[in-house]
Design a protein around this motif. Sequence first.
Motif, PDB file in Angstrom:
ATOM      1  N   HIS A  73       0.830  -1.206   0.000  1.00  0.00           N
ATOM      2  CA  HIS A  73       0.000   0.000   0.000  1.00  0.00           C
ATOM      3  C   HIS A  73       0.866   1.258   0.000  1.00  0.00           C
ATOM      4  O   HIS A  73       0.554   2.242  -0.692  1.00  0.00           O
ATOM      5  CB  HIS A  73      -0.929  -0.009   1.221  1.00  0.00           C
ATOM      6  N   ASN A  76       2.052   1.776  -3.458  1.00  0.00           N
ATOM      7  CA  ASN A  76       0.998   2.356  -4.293  1.00  0.00           C
ATOM      8  C   ASN A  76       0.853   3.853  -4.029  1.00  0.00           C
ATOM      9  O   ASN A  76       0.620   4.637  -4.957  1.00  0.00           O
ATOM     10  CB  ASN A  76      -0.330   1.659  -4.023  1.00  0.00           C
ATOM     11  N   ILE A  77       0.993   4.242  -2.758  1.00  0.00           N
ATOM     12  CA  ILE A  77       0.911   5.669  -2.440  1.00  0.00           C
ATOM     13  C   ILE A  77       2.074   6.417  -3.086  1.00  0.00           C
ATOM     14  O   ILE A  77       1.894   7.496  -3.664  1.00  0.00           O
ATOM     15  CB  ILE A  77       0.913   5.867  -0.910  1.00  0.00           C
ATOM     16  N   ALA A  79       3.601   5.597  -5.734  1.00  0.00           N
ATOM     17  CA  ALA A  79       3.406   5.608  -7.190  1.00  0.00           C
ATOM     18  C   ALA A  79       2.261   6.506  -7.618  1.00  0.00           C
ATOM     19  O   ALA A  79       1.992   6.635  -8.823  1.00  0.00           O
ATOM     20  CB  ALA A  79       3.160   4.184  -7.678  1.00  0.00           C
ATOM     21  N   GLY A  80       1.576   7.102  -6.695  1.00  0.00           N
ATOM     22  CA  GLY A  80       0.474   7.998  -7.026  1.00  0.00           C
ATOM     23  C   GLY A  80      -0.845   7.306  -7.239  1.00  0.00           C
ATOM     24  O   GLY A  80      -1.775   7.910  -7.774  1.00  0.00           O
ATOM     25  N   ALA A  81      -0.981   6.036  -6.816  1.00  0.00           N
ATOM     26  CA  ALA A  81      -2.242   5.299  -6.968  1.00  0.00           C
ATOM     27  C   ALA A  81      -2.600   4.663  -5.626  1.00  0.00           C
ATOM     28  O   ALA A  81      -2.535   3.440  -5.461  1.00  0.00           O
ATOM     29  CB  ALA A  81      -2.108   4.233  -8.055  1.00  0.00           C
ATOM     30  N   PRO A  82      -2.990   5.467  -4.635  1.00  0.00           N
ATOM     31  CA  PRO A  82      -3.225   4.943  -3.289  1.00  0.00           C
ATOM     32  C   PRO A  82      -4.431   4.021  -3.178  1.00  0.00           C
ATOM     33  O   PRO A  82      -4.524   3.253  -2.217  1.00  0.00           O
ATOM     34  CB  PRO A  82      -3.432   6.208  -2.454  1.00  0.00           C
ATOM     35  N   LEU A  83      -5.362   4.066  -4.152  1.00  0.00           N
ATOM     36  CA  LEU A  83      -6.587   3.268  -4.051  1.00  0.00           C
ATOM     37  C   LEU A  83      -6.502   1.951  -4.811  1.00  0.00           C
ATOM     38  O   LEU A  83      -7.491   1.214  -4.879  1.00  0.00           O
ATOM     39  CB  LEU A  83      -7.775   4.077  -4.562  1.00  0.00           C
ATOM     40  N   THR A  84      -5.331   1.652  -5.372  1.00  0.00           N
ATOM     41  CA  THR A  84      -5.191   0.435  -6.159  1.00  0.00           C
ATOM     42  C   THR A  84      -5.421  -0.809  -5.297  1.00  0.00           C
ATOM     43  O   THR A  84      -4.816  -0.976  -4.244  1.00  0.00           O
ATOM     44  CB  THR A  84      -3.778   0.362  -6.769  1.00  0.00           C
TER      45      THR A  84
END
Length: 407
Positions: A73, A76-77, A79-84
């Motif tokens: 998680h 993902n944060i 990488a700019g995609a926290p909701l992945t």
Amino acid sequence: MTTAALLALFAGVLAWPVPRLLAAARWPYRCPRAAIVLWQAVGLAGGVSALLAAIAFTVSPLSGDTPTAIVDHLDNIAAGAPLTGLGLINLIGLAVAAALASRLFGVLGTSSAATLRERHRHRDLVDLAGRRHRRHETCVPPGHASHHSGTAADSGAATDPGTTADGGGATGCCLCEHRDRAGILLRILDHPVAVAYCVPGVRHARVVVSRGLLNTLDATELDAVLAHEAAHVAGRHDLVIQPFVAWERTFPFLDPAREATAAVSLLVEMLADDAAARQTSRRSLARALARLGGARAPVPAGALGIIDSPAAVLPALGSHEPTAVGVRDSGPPGPGNPDAGGPDPGDAAPGQTRPVGGGPRRGTANPVISRITRLLDPPEVPWWMPPCAYFGAIIVLAAPPLILLVG
């Protein structure tokens, strides 16, 4: 998901049954320092477990291993995609975690800031209204305090107990000794009500006593009271109580939160009693508590006083003027009102004291009576009791990360 459930269960246990059982236990009054450490561990581990439970529930779809899911998680944060990989129910868990953290730290921050402002304001007030203890215009015999009105105290002169007359000079003054030894600024308020309290601080602590206190206590009793307040300042007991006050304000609907604040406040008073008794005399401090038990003198916000509200006190404490005061219901216990509640008829009878046995049960004994009986009849502390309390605190603190790693 299992890890989140275990953490939530552990947080629930630390938030309800454990505080109630610990507040009702008798053993903490045998070793208050170890009990306070255990209380702190319970509070800290409970908050951490609740936050970790919400986080574990949020990241559970990312991996079956919670630490790995947390790392994924965070990637993902970054990488700019926290909701992945997160579903709607997981986002609700994330919102709950954020709300809980904001509530906990927000209340702690705001209450601490309000307390600091109140202390700063009160320090300015006592500096303006009070006077410093510099010299003795009027000396009294050692071990004696004026209990009469119309004395020099009424005209602004210093009728301080603990001074000895020696050709117009003064030596052996309790006020001077504590001022010089503890390095605490002492302020004397010209007020008839007997009151003593400290305003804690890193460099600006104050110990405040009233003219009524100086006229009520003799030299040994005053020495014990000043040592009690100095112990509060030196031990920074205000920092011990503040997190529990924040916990109570965060969850005002939880009875265990109020009970925890009241229990820790009483343990802090007993800790200061023990420090004062080591420096002075247990019997003198008990007599001072008995004398001050009838004074309804609320302690200002952010301050720590030796006594805050009336209590039924014990006679036959070696005083020539034993005090017996009726008890009035002073509301629920709390940091500003630790002496709430009345004594049980079996607590003490005229001329005798009830054996402490380690401390009172919740709701059955007045805290001031418990402190007095504890001073007069110190409970025995088995050698294994403090280590067990410290070991229990370590286990409680280690449980959340272990659940996170193993679960």
